[in-house]
Write a protein that holds these residues in place. Structure first.
Motif, PDB file in Angstrom:
ATOM      1  N   ASN A 103       3.841  -2.201  -0.047  1.00  0.00           N
ATOM      2  CA  ASN A 103       3.663  -1.616   1.283  1.00  0.00           C
ATOM      3  C   ASN A 103       4.547  -2.346   2.295  1.00  0.00           C
ATOM      4  OD1 ASN A 103       2.763  -0.742   3.766  1.00  0.00           O
ATOM      5  ND2 ASN A 103       0.609  -1.024   3.337  1.00  0.00           N
ATOM      6  N   ARG A 104       4.476  -3.669   2.306  1.00  0.00           N
ATOM      7  CA  ARG A 104       5.257  -4.477   3.252  1.00  0.00           C
ATOM      8  C   ARG A 104       6.751  -4.328   3.012  1.00  0.00           C
ATOM      9  NH1 ARG A 104       6.656  -9.948   5.097  1.00  0.00           N
ATOM     10  NH2 ARG A 104       8.910  -9.702   5.170  1.00  0.00           N
TER      11      ARG A 104
ATOM     12  N   THR B  95      10.436   1.669  -5.400  1.00  0.00           N
ATOM     13  CA  THR B  95      10.825   0.978  -4.173  1.00  0.00           C
ATOM     14  C   THR B  95      12.272   0.513  -4.253  1.00  0.00           C
ATOM     15  OG1 THR B  95       8.538   0.240  -3.902  1.00  0.00           O
ATOM     16  CG2 THR B  95      10.212  -0.900  -2.611  1.00  0.00           C
TER      17      THR B  95
ATOM     18  N   VAL C  18      -0.726   5.257  -0.475  1.00  0.00           N
ATOM     19  CA  VAL C  18      -2.027   4.616  -0.708  1.00  0.00           C
ATOM     20  C   VAL C  18      -3.147   5.655  -0.624  1.00  0.00           C
ATOM     21  CG1 VAL C  18      -3.679   2.931   0.180  1.00  0.00           C
ATOM     22  CG2 VAL C  18      -1.257   2.341   0.057  1.00  0.00           C
TER      23      VAL C  18
ATOM     24  N   PRO D 214       4.220   4.508   3.028  1.00  0.00           N
ATOM     25  CA  PRO D 214       3.261   3.798   2.178  1.00  0.00           C
ATOM     26  C   PRO D 214       1.822   4.169   2.484  1.00  0.00           C
ATOM     27  CG  PRO D 214       4.232   2.302   3.782  1.00  0.00           C
ATOM     28  CD  PRO D 214       5.025   3.574   3.826  1.00  0.00           C
ATOM     29  N   GLY D 215       1.548   4.562   3.746  1.00  0.00           N
ATOM     30  CA  GLY D 215       0.199   4.994   4.082  1.00  0.00           C
ATOM     31  C   GLY D 215      -0.213   6.228   3.295  1.00  0.00           C
TER      32      GLY D 215
ATOM     33  N   THR E 116      -0.517  -2.036  -3.124  1.00  0.00           N
ATOM     34  CA  THR E 116      -1.005  -1.618  -1.806  1.00  0.00           C
ATOM     35  C   THR E 116      -0.674  -2.611  -0.703  1.00  0.00           C
ATOM     36  OG1 THR E 116      -3.180  -2.613  -2.199  1.00  0.00           O
ATOM     37  CG2 THR E 116      -2.892  -0.306  -2.826  1.00  0.00           C
ATOM     38  N   SER E 117      -0.330  -3.844  -1.055  1.00  0.00           N
ATOM     39  CA  SER E 117      -0.032  -4.860  -0.048  1.00  0.00           C
ATOM     40  C   SER E 117       1.447  -5.238  -0.064  1.00  0.00           C
ATOM     41  CB  SER E 117      -0.898  -6.096  -0.277  1.00  0.00           C
ATOM     42  OG  SER E 117      -0.618  -7.083   0.691  1.00  0.00           O
TER      43      SER E 117
END
Length: 445
Positions: A32-33, A95, A50, A46-47, A28-29
């Motif tokens: 996401n980045r 990813t 999640v 990514p929003g 999630t971090s």
């Protein structure tokens, strides 16, 4: 009967939460980045992924029902962690795949984030049930604090170690690091739960009378329990209020108070420090204090009301100007949130056994689903409400004040629901004592 767990046993089970936190923070971090920065993809992707991980947790009652039918929790904790580990590794692989094959990568990412939600739901639900069975009542608030803090420790340790391991960055390195984290998390879980549940832990197999094992029947029976239903509503309302501030606190500090990105990040750190302090405070007082000081209902209601007051303070700060003690108010909000959170989790562990014993998994799953869905929905609602208020209000300050005031009102409603749950629990205990006394009376015939 198996002896209650000591502190070392509680910390041992807390390692499962650490393992869960390690995989979740990576997906999630960090991932996401990478999607947004390194791959230059729209932040909505990514929003949505999640959000999918939260939405899938509505199936928590189904996983809990599986443990009820099977009678044991350990296979569901380990199995859930295996699914979570596979999902975490799959998210990293997806990813990497997006670099060369975007849509296949998106499809793999969607399946992986769904697996992450399923794994968190199955392992987390059954872990709380196991804790509720193996931890003495007086230690449950402290146990809730321990497992929550150890989950946060999983966030922190993983973020630090992975941050070093990913440099110099490549998607291949991301896949390798994610695979290692997932494998370690699964291994830690297997070692942590081994032998803890004990022999003869099955609930179903020991029943003399057959019980309908249909999930629909089980869910309907639990939902028809007034206390279980009201507690689920309390969790849902309070968690929306709890999480709605997550995505707007830092933008609020930047827009209204002129905080730089670094200053607003440190402000979020102040809030998280308050959350930890509130959790530790409840754990210490409920463990060492008397029955009144250690009342979970007192801390749940008080935490909700104190959170409402702190949010009302934030609403007023929007008009007060630079002299307002913003950091102190944010710390107070974190302190109240932490107290509420531990009281809510401790109450889950205490109330899950009240009702049919063969429905504990469905009961905990219902509450976990309310928590997970509300947490995801709360952040989205907070951000959306702020955007709407900024269109309707004359100034950004008024918009943020309106949203904070609405969150405060939700916490007041949650406090009322917590009082209603406490009244139901008291009435249930009173009826149980009356029934017991009746059984002890001599038969006049």
């Amino acid at each position: 009967m198996t002896a209650p767990l000591g502190w070392l046993g509680i910390m041992r089970l807390g390692l499962v939460q650490t393992a869960i936190g390690a995989i979740v923070v990576l997906t999630t971090s960090t991932i996401n980045r990478v999607m947004v920065v390194e791959l230059a993809l729209p932040a909505i992707l990514p929003g949505l992924l999640v959000a999918l991980h939260y939405a899938v947790q509505i199936l928590r009652p189904r996983w809990g029902h599986g443990s009820d039918v099977g009678g044991r929790l350990t296979p569901w904790i380990i199995g859930g962690m295996a699914v979570l580990a596979l999902g975490g590794f799959g998210a990293a692989a997806a990813t990497a795949l997006m670099e060369t094959a975007f849509w296949p990568g998106v499809l793999l990412a969607a399946a992986s984030f769904a697996a992450i939600g399923m794994g968190v739901g199955a392992s987390g639900t059954c872990l709380l049930i196991l804790l509720s069975r193996r931890v003495a009542d007086a230690r449950r608030p402290a146990a809730a604090t321990v497992v929550w803090v150890m989950m946060i420790a999983g966030f922190i340790v993983t973020a630090g170690l992975v941050g070093h391991a990913l440099d110099p960055f490549s998607t291949g390195r991301l896949v390798a690091v994610s695979g290692l984290v997932s494998a370690l998390a699964l291994a830690i879980t297997v070692l942590a739960v081994r032998g803890v549940e004990g022999e003869g832990a099955a609930v179903v197999s020991d029943r003399a009378a057959p019980v309908d094992t249909s999930f629909r029947v089980a869910l309907r029976e639990v939902w028809d329990e007034p206390q279980a239903r009201l507690f689920a509503i309390f969790i849902f309302v309070s968690m929306i209020a709890y999480s709605a501030q997550d995505l707007i606190l830092e933008p609020f500090a930047g827009t209204v108070f002129g905080f730089t990105p670094g200053e607003s990040t440190r402000l979020a750190g102040v809030q998280n420090g308050g959350v930890l302090a509130g959790m530790v405070l409840v754990a210490v007082v409920t463990t060492l204090g008397g029955s009144r000081a250690g009342s979970l209902r007192l801390w749940a209601v008080g935490g909700c009301l104190a959170s409402a007051l702190a949010l009302a303070g934030l609403a007023m700060s929007a008009f007060a100007g630079p002299g307002f003690p913003l950091r102190g108010t944010v710390f107070a909000l974190g302190l109240a949130n932490g107290a509420y959170a531990v009281a809510a989790i401790g109450s889950m562990m205490r109330l899950v056994g009240q009702g049919k014993p063969e429905r504990q998994g469905v009961r905990m799953g219902l509450w976990g689903a309310a928590q997970g869905v509300a947490f995801g929905l709360g952040g989205l609602c907070g951000a959306a409400a702020t955007d709407l208020a900024r269109h309707l209000a004359a100034t950004p300050a008024a918009a943020y004040a309106a949203v904070f005031a609405a969150e405060a009102l939700l916490f007041v409603v949650a406090a009322g629901l917590a009082l209603a749950v406490a009244r139901q629990a008291t009435e249930r205990d009173r009826r149980a004592r009356k029934d017991t006394d009746g059984l002890l009376l001599p038969n006049p015939g």
